[in-house]
Each structure stands twice: as structure tokens, then as C-alpha cells.
Design an enzyme around this catalytic site. Structure first.
Site, PDB file in Angstrom:
ATOM      1  N   GLY A  82      69.738  46.824  -7.934  1.00  0.00           N
ATOM      2  CA  GLY A  82      67.883  46.928  -7.548  1.00  0.00           C
ATOM      3  C   GLY A  82      67.481  48.618  -8.109  1.00  0.00           C
ATOM      4  O   GLY A  82      67.953  49.291  -7.429  1.00  0.00           O
ATOM      5  N   ALA A  83      66.856  48.365  -8.996  1.00  0.00           N
ATOM      6  CA  ALA A  83      65.990  49.024  -9.475  1.00  0.00           C
ATOM      7  C   ALA A  83      64.078  48.924  -8.798  1.00  0.00           C
ATOM      8  O   ALA A  83      63.009  48.624  -9.863  1.00  0.00           O
ATOM      9  CB  ALA A  83      65.284  48.566 -10.798  1.00  0.00           C
ATOM     10  N   GLY A  84      64.068  48.802  -7.535  1.00  0.00           N
ATOM     11  CA  GLY A  84      62.351  48.252  -6.505  1.00  0.00           C
ATOM     12  C   GLY A  84      62.288  50.337  -6.720  1.00  0.00           C
ATOM     13  O   GLY A  84      63.162  51.059  -6.728  1.00  0.00           O
ATOM     14  N   TYR A  85      61.479  50.302  -5.250  1.00  0.00           N
ATOM     15  CA  TYR A  85      61.096  51.309  -5.230  1.00  0.00           C
ATOM     16  C   TYR A  85      62.931  52.104  -4.801  1.00  0.00           C
ATOM     17  O   TYR A  85      63.024  53.219  -4.780  1.00  0.00           O
ATOM     18  CB  TYR A  85      60.746  51.724  -3.580  1.00  0.00           C
ATOM     19  CG  TYR A  85      58.787  51.111  -3.813  1.00  0.00           C
ATOM     20  CD1 TYR A  85      58.229  52.511  -4.592  1.00  0.00           C
ATOM     21  CD2 TYR A  85      59.017  49.877  -4.392  1.00  0.00           C
ATOM     22  CE1 TYR A  85      56.980  51.613  -4.798  1.00  0.00           C
ATOM     23  CE2 TYR A  85      57.769  49.268  -4.480  1.00  0.00           C
ATOM     24  CZ  TYR A  85      56.618  50.162  -4.760  1.00  0.00           C
ATOM     25  OH  TYR A  85      55.581  49.500  -5.544  1.00  0.00           O
ATOM     26  N   ALA A  86      63.438  51.479  -3.454  1.00  0.00           N
ATOM     27  CA  ALA A  86      64.563  51.810  -2.786  1.00  0.00           C
ATOM     28  C   ALA A  86      65.827  52.207  -4.373  1.00  0.00           C
ATOM     29  O   ALA A  86      66.174  53.443  -4.050  1.00  0.00           O
ATOM     30  CB  ALA A  86      65.123  51.085  -1.948  1.00  0.00           C
TER      31      ALA A  86
ATOM     32  N   GLU B  35      45.839  41.409   1.439  1.00  0.00           N
ATOM     33  CA  GLU B  35      45.411  42.051   0.192  1.00  0.00           C
ATOM     34  C   GLU B  35      45.161  41.202  -1.045  1.00  0.00           C
ATOM     35  O   GLU B  35      44.585  41.118  -1.845  1.00  0.00           O
ATOM     36  CB  GLU B  35      46.667  43.361  -0.368  1.00  0.00           C
ATOM     37  CG  GLU B  35      46.385  44.147   0.447  1.00  0.00           C
ATOM     38  CD  GLU B  35      47.112  45.493   0.074  1.00  0.00           C
ATOM     39  OE1 GLU B  35      48.267  45.321  -0.395  1.00  0.00           O
ATOM     40  OE2 GLU B  35      46.951  47.146   0.133  1.00  0.00           O
TER      41      GLU B  35
ATOM     42  N   ASP C  33      63.927  47.178   1.546  1.00  0.00           N
ATOM     43  CA  ASP C  33      63.662  45.786   2.467  1.00  0.00           C
ATOM     44  C   ASP C  33      65.089  44.640   2.731  1.00  0.00           C
ATOM     45  O   ASP C  33      65.172  44.296   3.372  1.00  0.00           O
ATOM     46  CB  ASP C  33      63.036  45.270   1.405  1.00  0.00           C
ATOM     47  CG  ASP C  33      61.458  44.840   1.636  1.00  0.00           C
ATOM     48  OD1 ASP C  33      61.189  45.756   2.452  1.00  0.00           O
ATOM     49  OD2 ASP C  33      61.068  44.469   0.542  1.00  0.00           O
TER      50      ASP C  33
ATOM     51  N   ALA D 183      57.186  49.703   1.034  1.00  0.00           N
ATOM     52  CA  ALA D 183      57.504  50.822  -0.052  1.00  0.00           C
ATOM     53  C   ALA D 183      58.146  52.209   0.396  1.00  0.00           C
ATOM     54  O   ALA D 183      58.636  52.520   0.427  1.00  0.00           O
ATOM     55  CB  ALA D 183      57.002  50.641  -0.929  1.00  0.00           C
TER      56      ALA D 183
ATOM     57  N   LYS E  13      44.076  54.918  -0.884  1.00  0.00           N
ATOM     58  CA  LYS E  13      45.408  54.100  -0.970  1.00  0.00           C
ATOM     59  C   LYS E  13      45.386  54.077  -3.016  1.00  0.00           C
ATOM     60  O   LYS E  13      46.763  53.976  -3.014  1.00  0.00           O
ATOM     61  CB  LYS E  13      44.461  52.067  -0.853  1.00  0.00           C
ATOM     62  CG  LYS E  13      45.391  51.041  -1.456  1.00  0.00           C
ATOM     63  CD  LYS E  13      45.820  50.765  -0.450  1.00  0.00           C
ATOM     64  CE  LYS E  13      47.076  49.711  -1.587  1.00  0.00           C
ATOM     65  NZ  LYS E  13      48.253  49.236   0.141  1.00  0.00           N
TER      66      LYS E  13
END
Ligand code: FAD
Length: 399
Positions: free
Chosen positions: A10-14, A170, A297, A314, A374
Site C-alpha cells: 500500500g502506497a498511502g500515507y502509512a 467535507e 487504517d 492520516a 487546513k
């Protein structure tokens, strides 16, 4: 001596922060590091309500992985993870397999439907770049179609957001802000458009300061949003939603944002889990697995102060990634592992345009000051990932 294989899923935030830290902390000849991701780009999930509502180009929310990671130091595999064979230390991909000595699971989340029928078939529930594109195109099509039906079909212009949590608020913030422009562009009278936010819980934005929640709801109501709180949805159908009360609301668009569960790969791989999330040890390893770290997550950690899980954010994913990278290096060197403790700096929700609400430290922020904060938070992530150059190239103008 054989170099250990470190595989990051996985190349998300983590995953991205773990990859970036490991490539800096480990020498080229110390380990083979591999990152696996469905796409050859990384996207910032926390920005996706904007392209979904059409207020930001999807291109602004993603970047090629090779533009931020040095692929001389890390091998990138574009593929989908199917299953983790825990005992055999193998990962099954759609188009191959990988062996690991150390594994980092950062596969993110999927929509939680709470068993409500029809969500996957009739609602938009994918918070990804392609998912956001589909919602935007669909909304515009509803406007375009309205003036081309022989009988007026007002439900084409009814938009339902299921869930008044962070994501739902949002998204409706962006959509309600864009509405006047959409109406003008498609020659649609503004009073024909209906926007609902439907929430099963007794309040919107649970856990947020009540004064901030009131500010957000008043602002959104002034833009035409109607809240239905304490109002569970029983079913999503082709023509809209059926409520637990039995009432039906006809709508051309239902956007699902009632929260998430961990990646389905977790359940498929036989890990003990709660709604697809693994209750990790304090050093972020999956219980009983010396070499498997689970972060972002997919990980579940209890906030002892309130005896409830930390919400998947995140902010926590990034902090977990720093500790995870440190702990992999420590394991390799025989050093002791760090324990993870979240450091929650605050939470800010955008409401579209120059509006937002949030808490930073102990300070409550409203309107433009919250909006400024933000954008700074969005930019801070880019800074942590790629330094000042990435902020200059891809950052948001905070003014
Ligand atoms: P993700 O960032 O989702 O990354 C997972 C990666 O894994 C993705 O690149 C995906 O393509 C890849 N992947 C998934 N499955 C597979 C597979 N089978 N094979 C290969 N690759 C796969 N959090 C905050 O802290 N602040 C906010 O303001 C905020 N706003 C949000 C707004 C929206 C609209 C949404 C949807 C979420 C928001 N969040 C926010 C939550 C935040 O986005 C998540 O908590 C965060 O993205 C988790 O990071 P992650 O690395 O675990 O997963």
C-alpha cells in the site's frame, strides 16, 4: 549474507512515509525494500472530497510514485495484493508473489456498509481518485440531464450524503459551495436542487466540539443543506434511499460516507480482526507475528483514556509509519522496539470555499483561520513526504 526482504503493502500515507524513511535509514546493501501498490501513483485520500465535488482537479490529489521515492533504493511493484500467507511469509499478488522477512501492511480502508443493502450497487462509496472522478462526472450528468427530460424529474437534482462524519461533511461542504456555479452553468433553478445529509447517530460530527458542530451545520444549512439526524438508512435503491421509518427519499445521487472498515485482504488472510482492522501490539506488530507490522487504517489501537479505538486518520497513519520504520531497523539490528503513542495535534474539517472548523491544541478555530490551518496541514504532509520542494510543486495556497 542474504539481505532481508522488506515488503510494504500500500502506497498511502502509512506506506509512503514508511518507504521514504526506510530508504533513508537503511543502506543499499542492508535490505531489499519493495513497495506494492495498485496504481503507479500515490494519492492524498484526505483531499478526495474536493475532486469528488468538482472543486479541485483529481490531478492535484495524486503524484507518480517515482516522483517522490528514489526507485534506485526501493523496488516498486504495480499490482494488487490478494492475500498474505502469514506462516509461509509470502504475499500473493494478482500477477505474482513476493517473499518477505519483514512485512508492513498499509492497505488502508474500504467503505463500511453496516449491512445496509444496496450500498455497493447504488451508492458511490469509493474514496479513491477513480471513485472521486466518477462522483464528479455523475453529478454533472444529473445537471445536464435535468433540462433534457420530457417530464421534469426533480429527483435528478436531489443529492444524498449518507453519514455526517468527517468525510460526509467535507464532501457536502464542497458540493454546496459549488452549487451556484453548477446551477448557472447548466441553466438549472437553484430551488430545484435538494441536498440531504442523513445520519443514524444522534449528532453530526460525533466527537467534535458542539460549538464547532453548530457552526458547521448553520453554515451548511444556509447553503441549502438539510440534515436528517438520528435517522438510519434501511436500504439504498436504484431510486434513492429508504429510511428505517419506512419513508423514501428519491434521489439521483447517493454518496456513502458512514465510516470505514479495514482492507478486505486482512480478513481474507485469516488475521484476527475487528471489522477488517487488526488490534496491533504497542510496537505496531500483529499479535503473534514477530515480523508483520500493521499500520494506518488497517490497524486498530485503543485510546485507554476513553477505552475506544482511535479513529482511523492520516495523522495517525503517518505517525505509525515513523515508528514502524524505526522498529524494522531496530529488529534488524537487535535493538529494542519503540512503543507507539499517538500525538493528536488537532483536527480540522473543511466546509468548502474559505470555510472550515477545527481544534488545534486547545484552540477552537472557525471560518478563514480554520481554512488557513487546513491548508497548512495538507502542506505539512507534503513536507514530511518530500520536503520543501514537494510543497512548492504540489502544495495548496493557504490564503
Ligand atoms: P490510504 O491512504 O487509503 O492508502 C492505502 C493505499 O493502499 C492506497 O494507495 C490504495 O490504492 C492501496 N491499496 C489498497 N488495497 C490494495 C490492494 N489490495 N493491493 C494494492 N494496493 C492496495 N484523516 C485525517 O487525519 N485528516 C483529515 O482531514 C482527513 N480527511 C479525510 C477526508 C476524506 C474525504 C477521506 C475519505 C478520509 C479522510 N481522512 C482524514 C482519513 C485518511 O484519509 C485515512 O485515515 C488515511 O488515508 C489512512 O492512510 P492509509 O495509508 O492507512 O491508507
Amino acid at each position: 549474507l542474504k539481505k532481508p526482504n522488506i515488503v510494504i503493502l500500500g502506497a498511502g500515507y502509512a506506506g509512503m512515509i514508511t518507504a521514504s524513511r526506510l530508504t533513508k535509514q537503511l543502506g543499499h546493501n542492508e535490505a531489499n525494500i519493495t513497495l506494492v501498490n495498485k496504481h503507479d501513483y500515490h494519492y492524498q485520500t484526505t483531499w478526495l472530497h474536493e475532486p469528488a465535488a468538482g472543486t479541485l482537479s483529481p490531478e492535484r490529489t495524486r503524484m507518480p510514485i517515482n516522483s517522490v521515492l528514489d526507485l534506485n533504493k526501493i523496488k516498486f511493484v504495480k499490482d494488487s495484493v490478494v492475500e498474505i500467507k502469514r506462516e509461509e511469509k509470502r504475499v500473493v499478488l494478482e500477477n505474482g508473489e513476493l517473499e518477505f522477512d519483514y512485512l508492513v501492511v498499509g492497505l488502508g480502508a474500504e467503505a463500511e456498509t453496516f449491512g445496509v443493502p444496496g450500498v455497493h450497487e447504488h451508492a458511490f462509496s469509493k474514496w479513491t481518485v477513480n471513485g472521486a472522478r466518477e462522483v464528479k462526472e455523475h453529478i454533472e450528468y444529473m445537471f445536464a440531464k435535468y433540462n433534457n427530460t420530457p417530464e421534469p424529474q426533480d429527483e435528478l437534482l436531489t443529492f444524498i450524503v449518507a453519514g455526517a462524519g468527517f468525510t460526509g461533511i467535507e464532501f457536502i461542504g464542497e458540493l454546496s459551495e459549488r452549487l451556484p456555479q453548477l446551477c448557472a452553468h447548466y441553466d438549472v433553478p437553484k430551488d430545484k436542487v435538494k441536498m440531504y445529509v442523513i445520519e443514524a447517530a444522534p449528532s453530526a460530527l460525533p466527537g467534535f466540539d458542539p460549538e464547532l458542530v453548530e457552526y458547521a451545520m448553520n453554515l451548511l444549512e444556509s447553503r441549502g443543506v438539510e440534515f436528517k439526524i438520528n435517522c438510519p438508512i434501511k436500504e439504498v435503491t436504484e431510486s434513492g434511499v429508504t429510511l428505517a421509518s419506512g419513508d423514501e427519499i428519491k434521489a439521483g445521487t447517493v454518496v456513502w460516507a458512514t465510516g470505514v472498515r479495514g482492507s478486505s485482504v486482512i480478513e481474507k488472510s485469516g488475521f484476527e480482526n475487528m471489522r477488517g482492522r487488526i488490534k496491533v501490539d504497542l510496537d505496531l506488530r500483529a499479535p503473534g507475528h514477530e515480523n508483520i507490522f500493521v499500520i494506518g487504517d488497517c490497524a486498530l489501537m485503543i485510546n485507554e483514556e476513553i477505552n475506544r479505538p482511535y479513529p482511523p486518520t492520516a495523522q495517525i497513519a503517518m505517525q505509525m509509519a515513523e515508528v514502524c520504520a524505526n522498529n524494522i531497523k531496530a529488529l534488524m539490528k537487535g535493538d529494542s522496539l519503540k512503543q507507539f503513542k499517538p500525538d493528536i495535534k488537532g483536527t480540522v474539517a473543511s466546509l468548502g470555499g474559505k470555510e472550515a472548523i477545527g481544534v488545534v491544541g486547545t484552540r477552537k478555530l472557525f471560518g478563514t483561520s480554520a481554512n488557513f490551518m487546513k491548508k497548512m496541514i495538507d502542506n505539512r504532509y507534503l513536507f514530511l513526504l518530500g520536503g520543501p520542494a514537494l510543497v512548492l510543486k504540489r502544495g495548496k495556497n493557504p490564503m
